[in-house]
Scaffold this motif. Structure first.
Motif, PDB file in Angstrom:
ATOM      1  N   ALA A  93       0.850  -1.187   0.000  1.00  0.00           N
ATOM      2  CA  ALA A  93       0.000   0.000   0.000  1.00  0.00           C
ATOM      3  C   ALA A  93       0.883   1.232   0.000  1.00  0.00           C
ATOM      4  O   ALA A  93       1.801   1.347   0.827  1.00  0.00           O
ATOM      5  CB  ALA A  93      -0.903   0.008   1.228  1.00  0.00           C
ATOM      6  N   SER A 172      -6.173  -5.672   0.991  1.00  0.00           N
ATOM      7  CA  SER A 172      -6.184  -4.312   0.442  1.00  0.00           C
ATOM      8  C   SER A 172      -7.374  -3.531   0.988  1.00  0.00           C
ATOM      9  O   SER A 172      -8.257  -3.120   0.246  1.00  0.00           O
ATOM     10  CB  SER A 172      -6.235  -4.367  -1.090  1.00  0.00           C
ATOM     11  N   TYR A 197      -3.236   0.550  -3.720  1.00  0.00           N
ATOM     12  CA  TYR A 197      -2.894  -0.828  -3.373  1.00  0.00           C
ATOM     13  C   TYR A 197      -2.402  -1.548  -4.620  1.00  0.00           C
ATOM     14  O   TYR A 197      -2.968  -1.397  -5.709  1.00  0.00           O
ATOM     15  CB  TYR A 197      -4.124  -1.567  -2.809  1.00  0.00           C
TER      16      TYR A 197
END
Length: 738
Positions: A93, A172, A197
């Motif tokens: 991320a 995610s 992500y």
């Protein structure tokens, strides 16, 4: 395991700092016990070093990045992947500050903080993600830096030193990312926000290299994949890897909902009614206490587990029922020829519909594996506390994070001085300077002690670990060996020089004596006396001074030859007091002009010595003390000479002056040859004295303070019971007053 050879397990450098050292060692100990062979845990100094070791194939197991796991999987025995939050995949991320939000479109010109070039979640995944979208990181970002750890990269963003970084996450979604962020920066995770992500990949894991046999690899896989799910209490060992377990993805994907057969410790869950009958019995292995649990529902504990195994459980259940509070019991039991340790927990719970009385929940775990690790765990965890030498941990700015008891005993002023303490300052300077590999660690002198420091740099969080070792005795030994080496070399040179100089000195002195006698004879003739009387007197005075210089040179040669000569082989019992009295008489002329004498002589035992060499020794010490006091201060100068018996029966002689004293650097070299504290000295007197004392089995110490004087302390052992043969008069070495 068919082999007992050590298994080499290499871990990458994101691990191993501070408490992780203990965790890694404990994990290795557990593997060793589970596998029945030694497992050696090693921490690579960098990702590059780990990659090089992988390529050489000289390791058995490697905790590796996702990319390395992918690359080596085709030729590895097996690759087990890390499981986090139930997933063996993970994303990366991109993260920025909440008060400075970013998007994919606004990344250009920003500053990026990455973990390391080979870090999957901290560099490779986000870079790959951006490149696939036509955004080259080299042209996209204004600046890119590698900071070594996730914590440092996140702190750089928080402190405004960077705008974006990247972390790994099992899922995610923002909740998963925030849990990861909190693990690195705590409550400050609220100031960060994930905004992009990447796609998921298989997680990092452990590569089992081809050096392992097939049987060894299968045994290791079995241990790793059941370590946190077999009820043995070993889930805490996953701590070094920050995972909850390991899995073979091929097996897990084939049957994701099926239970794997487990061969580990027993784990039993059940509900008990008022008659201690068991309901809803479950065990992952289908067995408990060596018994099959098939058809367990409705049976009492003794019927299900046997009288011996059920007795402590029944007792605990009745106690819980009476008090209405949950209880816990640790107990030991012999099962199928093995001694096992169990933990039982019983708590009141809501009964099933229609069931009378109080229902109890029962949980029994076999914790034999954890019990076996208690001793090594306590030993590893208590190492800093029980380490016999000072051990400190500091921040990068020198703030004290931890110090063991030995530290406060050795450096009681540490808490007061903190970062200004000499030990801390030396460690910080060594770290800031970036000492090269192989460079000796710093040594600090404090209150007459030498402390050798070992400084290790910690990266997560950044700081220093500092070990201090008292090397005073070693330094003293090194100094004595160095001095002995110098004396040996000087002795060899002195023997040759003395031999070559003696003959020229002999005829120089003879010729000077002849010239003086002839001039004195000629001066007695009236005619010559009248014509050149004054000039003749001047020449005679010059000749006298030349003779004194030649005699001084002769004494220096004799001192040099003394250094090269072995101690006499014949000694006698000697009373040191009359010898010391005679030496005082010899220096009386010079002493009267410089200082007042104070004598403090007590009864002492005799010593085994050569009286002539002992006289030389005392004369050197006294001359050194007298000449250290200036004539201008004769009214206040004092020479104190004391003789007494020491605590262990040795003879102690003290010679103390109130002269100029010596600085510390000069004091440390006072017994070295050709080192002089003042102009009148040859630089050999105290060195010769030290050699004599050593040959007699004694010691010679010096204490000095500038402006306050010097104390020389001589100790000689008491004479033995066996008398030495008397020394022949012509066997005594000449008395030297160097």
């Amino acid at each position: 395991m068919p082999s007992l050879r050590p298994i080499r397990f290499l871990l990458y450098p994101a691990l191993g700092e501070v408490r992780e050292h203990v965790r890694v060692e404990l994990f290795g100990r557990t593997l060793s016990e589970q596998l029945g062979c030694p497992v050696v845990m090693e921490l690579a100094s960098s990702y590059e070093v780990l990659e090089a070791e992988l390529q050489r194939g000289q390791v058995d197991m490697v905790w590796a990045t996702a990319e390395q796991c992918d690359a080596y999987e085709p030729r590895a025995r097996a690759v087990v992947r890390a499981v986090r939050s139930g997933s063996w995949h993970y994303h990366a991320a991109l993260v920025c500050r909440a008060d400075a939000p970013l998007t994919l479109e606004t990344l250009r010109g920003q500053r990026a903080a990455w973990v390391a070039p080979h870090s999957t979640g901290g560099h490779l995944l986000p870079v790959r993600f951006l490149s696939q979208r036509g955004l080259s990181p080299d042209s996209l970002f204004q600046e890119q830096r590698f900071l070594g750890t996730y914590r440092r990269a996140l702190q750089a963003v928080l402190q405004g030193e960077a705008d974006v970084t990247s972390v790994f996450a099992s899922y995610s979604n923002e909740h998963a990312i925030r849990a990861t962020l909190a693990g690195f920066v705590g409550h400050e995770q609220e100031r960060l926000v994930p905004f992009l992500y990447t796609e998921p990949i298989l997680a990092d894991g452990i590569i089992l290299m081809p050096r392992l046999s097939e049987a060894e690899a299968q045994a290791i896989v079995a241990v790793l994949t059941r370590m946190n799910v077999d009820g043995s209490g070993l889930e805490m060992l996953m701590g070094p890897f920050r995972v909850e377990g390991f899995v073979l993805p091929s097996e897990a994907e084939r049957a994701p909902t099926s239970s794997r057969p487990m061969l580990g410790a027993e784990y039993l869950v059940a509900e008990l009614d008022e008659q201690e009958r068991c309901h809803r019995v479950w065990s992952p292995t289908g067995r408990a206490f060596g018994r099959d649990l098939t058809g367990a529902d409705g049976r009492t504990l003794p019927e299900l587990l046997g009288q011996e195994a059920s007795e402590p459980l029944v007792s605990l259940a009745r106690t819980v029922r009476e008090r209405g509070l949950g209880g816990r019991l640790d107990y030991q039991l012999d099962v199928e020829g093995q001694t096992r340790w169990y933990v039982a927990e019983i708590t009141p719970c809501v009964p099933q519909r229609g069931a009378p009385g109080v229902c109890l929940g029962l949980l029994v775990r076999d914790v034999s594996g954890m019990r076996a690790l208690e001793d090594p765990l306590y030993r590893l965890a208590s190492f800093p506390l029980l380490h016999p030498e000072p051990l400190l941990e500091l921040s990068s700015q020198g703030e004290l994070r931890y110090a063991n008891g030995a530290t406060y005993s050795a450096f009681p002023e540490l808490l007061e001085q903190e970062a200004n303490h000499p030990i801390v300052q030396a460690a910080l300077q060594w770290a800031w300077r970036g000492a090269s590999a192989g460079e000796p660690m710093p040594t600090v002198q404090l209150r007459g002690r030498d402390w050798e420091l070992t400084v290790l740099q910690l990266s997560d969080p950044p700081g220093l670990r500092l070990f201090a070792r008292d090397v005073t005795l070693r330094k003293q030994m090194e100094a004595r060996l160095l001095q002995a080496d110098r004396l040996s070399a000087l002795g060899s040179l002195a023997a040759a020089v003395g031999h070559e100089m003696n003959n020229p000195l002999a005829f120089m002195l003879a010729n000077l004596s002849f010239a003086r006698e002839e001039l004195e004879r000629l001066g007695q003739q009236p005619r010559l006396r009248g014509e050149a009387g004054q000039a003749l007197d001047d020449v005679l005075e010059a000749l006298s001074e030349t003779v004194q210089g030649a005699l001084r040179l002769k004494h220096i040669v004799q001192d040099l030859r003394t250094l090269s000569r072995k101690p006499p082989e014949h000694r006698a019992r000697v009373d040191v007091r009359p010898v010391l009295d005679n030496a005082l008489k010899l220096v009386r002329g010079e002493l009267v002009a410089r200082a007042r004498l104070e004598r403090d002589f007590h009864e002492v035992p005799p010593v085994d010595a050569d009286e002539a060499r002992l006289s030389q020794l005392f004369l050197n010490l006294l001359l050194n003390a007298v000449q250290a006091m200036d004539v201008e201060n004769s009214a206040r100068n004092v020479l104190r000479v004391a003789v007494y018996t020491g605590e262990e029966g040795e003879v102690v002689v003290e010679v103390q002056d109130t002269g100029r004293g010596l600085p510390p650097e000069a004091l440390s070299r006072i017994f070295e040859p050709v080192v002089s504290a003042g102009a009148p000295h040859t630089g050999l007197g105290l060195s010769v004295s030290h050699a004599i004392v050593t040959s007699l089995g004694g010691t010679l110490r010096a204490e000095s303070h500038e402006g306050r004087g010097t104390l020389l302390t001589l100790t000689l052992p008491e004479a033995g019971d066996q008398p030495w043969p008397r020394l022949e008069p012509d066997a005594s070495p000449a008395l030297l007053a160097g």
